[in-house]
Design an enzyme around this catalytic site. Structure first.
Site, PDB file in Angstrom:
ATOM      1  N   HIS A  73       0.930  -1.027   0.021  1.00  0.00           N
ATOM      2  CA  HIS A  73       0.436  -0.035   0.081  1.00  0.00           C
ATOM      3  C   HIS A  73       0.621   1.307   0.004  1.00  0.00           C
ATOM      4  O   HIS A  73       0.513   2.369   0.387  1.00  0.00           O
ATOM      5  CB  HIS A  73      -0.949  -0.105   1.569  1.00  0.00           C
ATOM      6  CG  HIS A  73      -2.052  -1.442   1.281  1.00  0.00           C
ATOM      7  ND1 HIS A  73      -3.105  -1.236   2.343  1.00  0.00           N
ATOM      8  CD2 HIS A  73      -2.576  -2.225   0.302  1.00  0.00           C
ATOM      9  CE1 HIS A  73      -3.877  -2.632   1.655  1.00  0.00           C
ATOM     10  NE2 HIS A  73      -3.581  -2.384   0.314  1.00  0.00           N
TER      11      HIS A  73
HETATM   12  C1  LIG Z   1       0.378  -6.882  -5.448  1.00  0.00           C
HETATM   13  C2  LIG Z   1      -0.992  -5.822  -4.995  1.00  0.00           C
HETATM   14  C3  LIG Z   1      -2.544  -6.160  -4.073  1.00  0.00           C
HETATM   15  C4  LIG Z   1      -3.189  -5.430  -3.448  1.00  0.00           C
HETATM   16  N1  LIG Z   1      -4.288  -4.884  -3.360  1.00  0.00           N
HETATM   17  C5  LIG Z   1      -5.050  -3.882  -2.979  1.00  0.00           C
HETATM   18  C6  LIG Z   1      -6.267  -4.108  -2.343  1.00  0.00           C
HETATM   19  O1  LIG Z   1      -7.095  -5.434  -2.469  1.00  0.00           O
HETATM   20  N2  LIG Z   1      -6.887  -2.474  -2.207  1.00  0.00           N
HETATM   21  C7  LIG Z   1      -6.413  -1.844  -1.895  1.00  0.00           C
HETATM   22  O2  LIG Z   1      -7.011  -0.443  -1.691  1.00  0.00           O
HETATM   23  N3  LIG Z   1      -4.809  -1.346  -2.376  1.00  0.00           N
HETATM   24  C8  LIG Z   1      -4.348  -2.570  -2.697  1.00  0.00           C
HETATM   25  N4  LIG Z   1      -2.859  -2.569  -3.383  1.00  0.00           N
HETATM   26  C9  LIG Z   1      -2.381  -1.044  -3.674  1.00  0.00           C
HETATM   27  C10 LIG Z   1      -3.136  -0.175  -5.091  1.00  0.00           C
HETATM   28  O3  LIG Z   1      -3.535  -1.301  -5.655  1.00  0.00           O
HETATM   29  C11 LIG Z   1      -1.741   0.786  -5.177  1.00  0.00           C
HETATM   30  O4  LIG Z   1      -2.264   1.590  -3.947  1.00  0.00           O
HETATM   31  C12 LIG Z   1      -2.777   1.900  -6.622  1.00  0.00           C
HETATM   32  O5  LIG Z   1      -2.763   1.052  -7.537  1.00  0.00           O
HETATM   33  C13 LIG Z   1      -2.077   3.152  -6.236  1.00  0.00           C
HETATM   34  O6  LIG Z   1      -1.790   3.586  -7.923  1.00  0.00           O
HETATM   35  P1  LIG Z   1      -1.480   4.846  -8.263  1.00  0.00           P
HETATM   36  O7  LIG Z   1      -1.245   5.403  -9.503  1.00  0.00           O
HETATM   37  O8  LIG Z   1      -0.209   5.338  -7.234  1.00  0.00           O
HETATM   38  O9  LIG Z   1      -0.221   3.904  -9.009  1.00  0.00           O
HETATM   39  P2  LIG Z   1      -0.047   2.366  -9.984  1.00  0.00           P
HETATM   40  O10 LIG Z   1      -1.368   1.709 -10.344  1.00  0.00           O
HETATM   41  O11 LIG Z   1       0.782   1.523  -9.560  1.00  0.00           O
HETATM   42  O12 LIG Z   1       0.001   2.533 -11.616  1.00  0.00           O
HETATM   43  C14 LIG Z   1       1.353   3.560 -12.020  1.00  0.00           C
HETATM   44  C15 LIG Z   1       1.137   3.311 -13.728  1.00  0.00           C
HETATM   45  O13 LIG Z   1       2.299   4.098 -13.705  1.00  0.00           O
HETATM   46  C16 LIG Z   1       2.845   3.090 -14.654  1.00  0.00           C
HETATM   47  N5  LIG Z   1       4.291   3.332 -15.133  1.00  0.00           N
HETATM   48  C17 LIG Z   1       5.598   3.262 -14.055  1.00  0.00           C
HETATM   49  N6  LIG Z   1       7.103   3.454 -14.312  1.00  0.00           N
HETATM   50  C18 LIG Z   1       6.844   4.621 -15.021  1.00  0.00           C
HETATM   51  C19 LIG Z   1       7.380   4.902 -16.542  1.00  0.00           C
HETATM   52  N7  LIG Z   1       8.687   4.636 -15.901  1.00  0.00           N
HETATM   53  N8  LIG Z   1       6.799   4.910 -17.694  1.00  0.00           N
HETATM   54  C20 LIG Z   1       5.365   5.185 -18.181  1.00  0.00           C
HETATM   55  N9  LIG Z   1       4.926   4.394 -17.415  1.00  0.00           N
HETATM   56  C21 LIG Z   1       5.305   4.265 -15.881  1.00  0.00           C
HETATM   57  C22 LIG Z   1       2.857   1.263 -14.606  1.00  0.00           C
HETATM   58  O14 LIG Z   1       2.904   0.809 -15.402  1.00  0.00           O
HETATM   59  C23 LIG Z   1       1.377   1.440 -13.767  1.00  0.00           C
HETATM   60  O15 LIG Z   1       0.972   1.622 -15.095  1.00  0.00           O
HETATM   61  C24 LIG Z   1      -2.106  -3.536  -3.637  1.00  0.00           C
HETATM   62  C25 LIG Z   1      -1.125  -3.526  -5.166  1.00  0.00           C
HETATM   63  C26 LIG Z   1      -0.422  -4.621  -5.195  1.00  0.00           C
HETATM   64  C27 LIG Z   1       1.077  -4.173  -5.911  1.00  0.00           C
END
Ligand SMILES: Cc1cc2nc3c(=O)[nH]c(=O)nc-3n(C[C@H](O)[C@H](O)[C@H](O)COP(=O)(O)OP(=O)(O)OC[C@H]3O[C@@H](n4cnc5c(N)ncnc54)[C@H](O)[C@@H]3O)c2cc1C
Length: 515
Positions: free
Chosen positions: A456
């Site tokens: 998280h």
């Molecule tokens: C295994 C797992 C289980 C989880 N289970 C839960 C759950 O059940 N409930 C819950 O509330 N939370 C859960 N989480 C956490 C939740 O999914 C994340 O906190 C949330 O998706 C984060 O959103 P974000 O936009 O910050 O990042 P992300 O959703 O990770 O998105 C980041 C995006 O940026 C892209 N990216 C990264 N670097 C680059 C780059 N250099 N160039 C271009 N693109 C790039 C990636 O490919 C990705 O698509 C879980 C996480 C994981 C990993």
């Protein structure tokens, strides 16, 4: 906004994950705003193009080692305790590989974030209309708390499975209140898990916000398999990004750059672009564009251990979701109501790891997590080479208070399993033994040997010290961060619903700024 004849996109969004897909969809609702999204992973253009395991809500794709939709970050949970942290690398980001538990942050989280951001935009009252707008609550429909028109479908997972029913009865036996709507800010207790999965299918943010129609907009372009290597900063202004695709590097320019690469990749990208703690950057051989010590200085996440129990008789696999019930209770600190979480898995851990929904004879599990808001560890960049991963430290269980809370979470889980009601389905815990449970020192050792994380991560580019309430990076123009990095502390619940909210709130802020 760029001038209309510049030919450049107004906004370039890096990452189409939990926040980025949302931000891009909302910004492109304005036909006059040209939006370019650059996503490192593949971008399926139709539901049928997703590998089936990424849609199956009985699985957690990010738990399966080697899943092609996942990028692994080498990390340390504690000094000397290595771990591989998973992040989604595909349209929808980590919402495509996560558990599908979709629970709002608590009012106390919003109070904290609003104070740290110095802006009431982050207060619960101001966020609530956006929380309603992002969902279609299939249980409640439109109410003052819930929405019925938003892109993300939310349904509470049924408690009909015998193990979920036994958990509910056990919580009642222990005197925990029933908490039927975890998204309603009621006193914490036992309840069903709100999930962004419907009829067994997990609906990630890419499906909900982009495939639902936005992708067809002429003012929105989404590039898949394009990895951003760094942000280009000229005279204090971010002007573009260096992107790698098919082994070739190009420069993409835009009026504004928004990093939505997630709480591990966004601080790394800032560091690679010379934005971060000057001394660390210099040591890594990176020219400093902006000395910003708060970038990567700490992170916020939830330590977790899995407690397995042996079913008394063979139980069916889950109908539509791996999730059973969830119990929130308060640590003895008494400061943060409901800061301990016991989440039930109806799929054996070996099944989640192996990508199978049933494993005959295998124990089932509870995931016990400490969700007290904490800032620990950090993300440090050690090389100017973008292929060298950053050093990720969780800094878990370094204080006696952290260890005590974890002991309390484990013992509370053991108490559930020890109830008469749960004994109807269970022969008891596999581990830890009663002797270990009774002894603080032995239990700390057991926890150390079984420690994991909820995945998280938040707080690596926090509002207040690194960005403002609109995600604008301090000391620069043309650059924002809009993902879970900016939440100073992880919410008292999983952050997926809040990641979507970040996309909604920052889109709103961008639109307001541009009049
Ligand atoms: C295994 C797992 C289980 C989880 N289970 C839960 C759950 O059940 N409930 C819950 O509330 N939370 C859960 N989480 C956490 C939740 O999914 C994340 O906190 C949330 O998706 C984060 O959103 P974000 O936009 O910050 O990042 P992300 O959703 O990770 O998105 C980041 C995006 O940026 C892209 N990216 C990264 N670097 C680059 C780059 N250099 N160039 C271009 N693109 C790039 C990636 O490919 C990705 O698509 C879980 C996480 C994981 C990993």
């Amino acid at each position: 906004m760029t001038s209309p004849d510049s030919g450049l996109p107004d906004v370039l969004v890096v990452g189409a994950g939990g926040s980025g897909a949302v931000l891009a969809a909302r910004l492109s609702e304005d036909a006059g705003c040209q939006v370019l999204v650059v996503e490192a992973g593949p971008v399926p253009r139709a539901l049928s193009a997703f590998p089936p395991d990424l849609l199956d809500a009985r699985l957690v794709p990010g738990a399966r080692p080697g899943n092609a939709a996942v990028r692994m970050f080498p990390a340390h949970l504690m000094p000397g305790l290595p771990y591989m942290a998973a992040r989604g690398r595909v349209l929808g980001g980590s919402t495509t590989v996560n558990g599908g538990y979709f629970v709002r942050a608590r009012r106390a989280d919003f109070d904290r974030w609003a104070a740290q951001a110095g802006d009431a935009l982050w207060s619960y009252e101001r966020a609530l209309p956006f929380l309603r707008a992002l969902e279609t609550d299939l249980d409640h429909g439109a109410t003052p708390l819930h929405g019925d028109r938003g892109p993300i479908p939310v349904r509470r997972v049924g408690l009909g499975h015998p193990a979920a029913a036994a958990f509910q009865a056990a919580a009642r036996e222990l005197g925990h209140p029933f908490d039927p709507d975890k998204n309603a800010q009621d006193p914490p207790g036992f309840g069903p898990v709100p999930s962004n999965a419907v009829d067994g299918r997990r609906v990630n943010t890419g499906i909900a916000y982009l495939l639902g129609g936005a992708l067809a907009r002429p003012n929105l372009t989404v590039l898949g398999d394009h990895v951003v290597r760094s942000v280009v900063v000229r005279r204090g202004r971010a002007t573009g990004v260096v992107v790698e695709h098919d082994g070739r590097r190009t420069l993409l320019e835009a009026g504004e750059i928004v990093l939505c690469a997630g709480a591990l990749a966004s601080p790394h990208l800032l560091h690679l672009s010379g934005i971060g703690p000057a001394a660390d950057l210099a040591r890594a051989g990176i020219p400093v564009a902006c000395d910003l010590p708060a970038v990567g200085a700490a992170l916020s996440d939830h330590p977790q251990v899995v407690l397995e129990w042996t079913p008394r008789r063979p139980l069916d696999g889950p109908a539509g979701s791996w999730l059973g019930g969830v119990l929130h209770l308060s640590s003895s600190d008494g400061d943060e109501a409901g800061d301990l979480e016991i989440l039930q898995s109806l799929v054996p851990v070996t099944g989640l790891v192996g990508g199978r929904t049933t494993v005959p004879g295998a124990p089932l599990a509870f995931l016990a997590s400490v969700q007290t808001p904490r800032r620990t560890g950090g993300v440090r960049t050690v090389s100017a080479d973008p292929d060298v991963p950053p050093r990720v430290d969780y800094g878990y269980l370094q204080t006696e208070a952290d260890r005590r809370r974890m002991r309390e979470a484990v013992r509370a889980t053991a108490a559930v399993v020890a109830t008469g009601a749960f004994g109807e389905v269970s022969r008891g815990l596999v581990e830890p033994s009663p002797a270990t449970l009774d002894d603080d020192h032995l239990l700390d050792r057991w926890t150390h040997a079984h420690l994991g994380t909820s995945q998280h991560t938040c707080g690596t580019v926090p509002m207040g010290s690194a960005v403002d309430a609109h995600g604008r990076v301090h000391g620069l123009t043309g650059l924002r961060v809009a993902d879970t990095s900016i939440l100073p502390t992880a919410p008292l619940r999983g952050p997926a619903a809040t990641a979507v909210l970040v996309g909604e709130l920052i889109a709103h802020a961008v639109r307001r700024e541009s009049g």
